[in-house]
Every structure is written in structure tokens, then in C-alpha cells.
Write a protein that holds these residues in place. Structure first.
Motif, PDB file in Angstrom:
ATOM      1  N   CYS A 145      75.504  35.941 -19.374  1.00 42.91           N
ATOM      2  CA  CYS A 145      76.892  35.666 -19.394  1.00 42.91           C
ATOM      3  C   CYS A 145      77.146  35.685 -18.557  1.00 42.91           C
ATOM      4  O   CYS A 145      77.250  36.460 -17.142  1.00 42.91           O
ATOM      5  N   THR A 183      80.432  36.591 -18.015  1.00 42.18           N
ATOM      6  CA  THR A 183      82.190  37.365 -17.785  1.00 42.18           C
ATOM      7  C   THR A 183      81.027  38.783 -17.271  1.00 42.18           C
ATOM      8  O   THR A 183      81.511  39.817 -15.828  1.00 42.18           O
ATOM      9  N   CYS A 184      80.206  39.224 -18.108  1.00 42.38           N
ATOM     10  CA  CYS A 184      79.475  40.392 -18.164  1.00 42.38           C
ATOM     11  C   CYS A 184      78.276  40.753 -17.186  1.00 42.38           C
ATOM     12  O   CYS A 184      78.086  42.441 -17.009  1.00 42.38           O
ATOM     13  N   ASN A 227      75.576  40.740 -19.198  1.00 44.79           N
ATOM     14  CA  ASN A 227      74.131  40.958 -20.904  1.00 44.79           C
ATOM     15  C   ASN A 227      73.268  39.255 -20.745  1.00 44.79           C
ATOM     16  O   ASN A 227      73.852  38.210 -20.007  1.00 44.79           O
ATOM     17  N   CYS A 256      79.144  36.455 -23.788  1.00 43.29           N
ATOM     18  CA  CYS A 256      78.028  36.779 -25.007  1.00 43.29           C
ATOM     19  C   CYS A 256      78.759  37.683 -25.916  1.00 43.29           C
ATOM     20  O   CYS A 256      79.892  37.455 -26.092  1.00 43.29           O
ATOM     21  N   CYS A 276      82.118  40.442 -25.461  1.00 45.30           N
ATOM     22  CA  CYS A 276      82.782  39.712 -24.523  1.00 45.30           C
ATOM     23  C   CYS A 276      83.909  38.779 -25.795  1.00 45.30           C
ATOM     24  O   CYS A 276      85.441  38.852 -24.966  1.00 45.30           O
TER      25      CYS A 276
HETATM   26 ZN   LIG Z   1      79.688  39.187 -21.712  1.00 43.25          ZN
END
Ligand SMILES: [Zn+2]
Length: 159
Positions: free
Chosen positions: A18, A20-21, A23, A30, A33
Motif C-alpha cells: 500500500c 499510503t500505509c 500494508n 489497501c 486505508c
Molecule cells: Zn494502506
């Protein structure tokens, strides 16, 4: 064996990290998110994806996550540039975050990383918390090590 090999190949092709995070999921961003039911104001910082999954299995919190990709470890040559720390600080400033929860290992490296991140967040207007250290559920006091027992005593809470 052929269907198993084909299934593994499909999984390898579909799984992404992911953006963003950090994951690992078959969609990007994901499912965590993009889940609208999650608390947008709290972000749980973990070292690895396995820690994220452990917290999810426990239904410990319904918030967002940030995977660092490890912990600071001078002896192993792991510095801040090797972890996703800059991205975390940017997220805290860009998103409506009110609390950063440091869910890092209770090891020297984990706690060093927690202190480092706390220092970087001094200017950000957020509450920085960490997991409690203490008596495990179902644990007996006379089996606990001295460090855990004294941490549990220091962090005792109102009953
Ligand atoms: Zn994420």
C-alpha cells in the motif's frame, strides 16, 4: 501441485504494498486505508506487516496504520532513512490525525524508534501514546521478569 503453483503465482502478481500505509494487499491503497468505517484521527505505528495483522486479528483498534518496515538498529546498520519515518511524519501533518499510537516491540530497538518518532512529532499538534507494558492476560506475577513487573507497577491504573 499445478493448481497450487498457479494460485501462488496469482497471489504474487496481485499483491502490492500500500502506497499510503505499507500494508500488503491485493488493492492499492489497501482495504484498511479505504475503509470508511475506520477512525481517521488515530494512526497506529507498527514495525512490520505481521504486527498489523496481529492487531487486526485481535480487533484491538479500528483505526489506520503505518508500517515502518522495521525498527532503528544501529548495530545492524538500520537508520531512519531505511524506514518509512518521513512518510509517517508527512501523513501526520497532512491528515486529520489527533493521536499517534506507537505499537512497537518492547525491545531496545523498538523503544529507541519510539523515542526517535516522538521527538520528530514534538511540533505536530498530536497526542503520542504507546502500548502499556505489564502483566499479560492470564499471567501470574511470580513468573514475570523483573523489568516487566516493575513496568507494570509504574504504569498501574485506577481500578
Ligand atoms: Zn494502506
Amino acid at each position: 501441485m499445478a493448481p497450487l503453483a498457479a494460485a501462488l503465482q496469482t497471489a504474487i502478481e496481485k499483491i502490492e504494498v500500500c502506497r499510503t500505509c505499507g500494508n500488503v494487499d491485493s488493492q492499492n491503497p489497501c482495504t484498511v486505508c479505504t475503509d470508511p468505517k475506520r477512525d481517521d484521527t488515530a494512526i497506529v505505528v507498527i514495525a512490520d506487516v505481521a504486527d498489523l495483522w496481529a492487531l487486526e486479528r485481535a480487533h484491538a483498534i479500528n483505526a489506520r496504520y503505518h508500517v515502518l518496515g522495521g525498527t532503528l538498529s544501529p548495530l545492524d546498520g538500520v537508520g531512519p532513512q531505511d524506514l518509512s519515518i518521513d512518510a509517517l511524519i508527512s501523513r501526520v501533518h497532512a491528515e486529520p490525525i489527533k493521536e499517534v499510537i506507537l505499537a512497537l516491540n518492547a525491545t531496545v530497538d523498538g523503544q529507541t524508534t519510539a523515542h526517535y518518532i516522538t521527538d520528530l512529532l514534538q511540533e505536530a499538534n498530536v497526542r503520542v501514546t504507546r502500548l502499556a507494558h505489564g502483566v499479560p492476560v492470564g499471567g501470574e506475577l511470580d513468573y514475570l521478569d523483573e523489568g516487566t513487573l516493575s513496568a507494570a507497577m509504574r504504569q498501574r491504573t485506577l481500578f
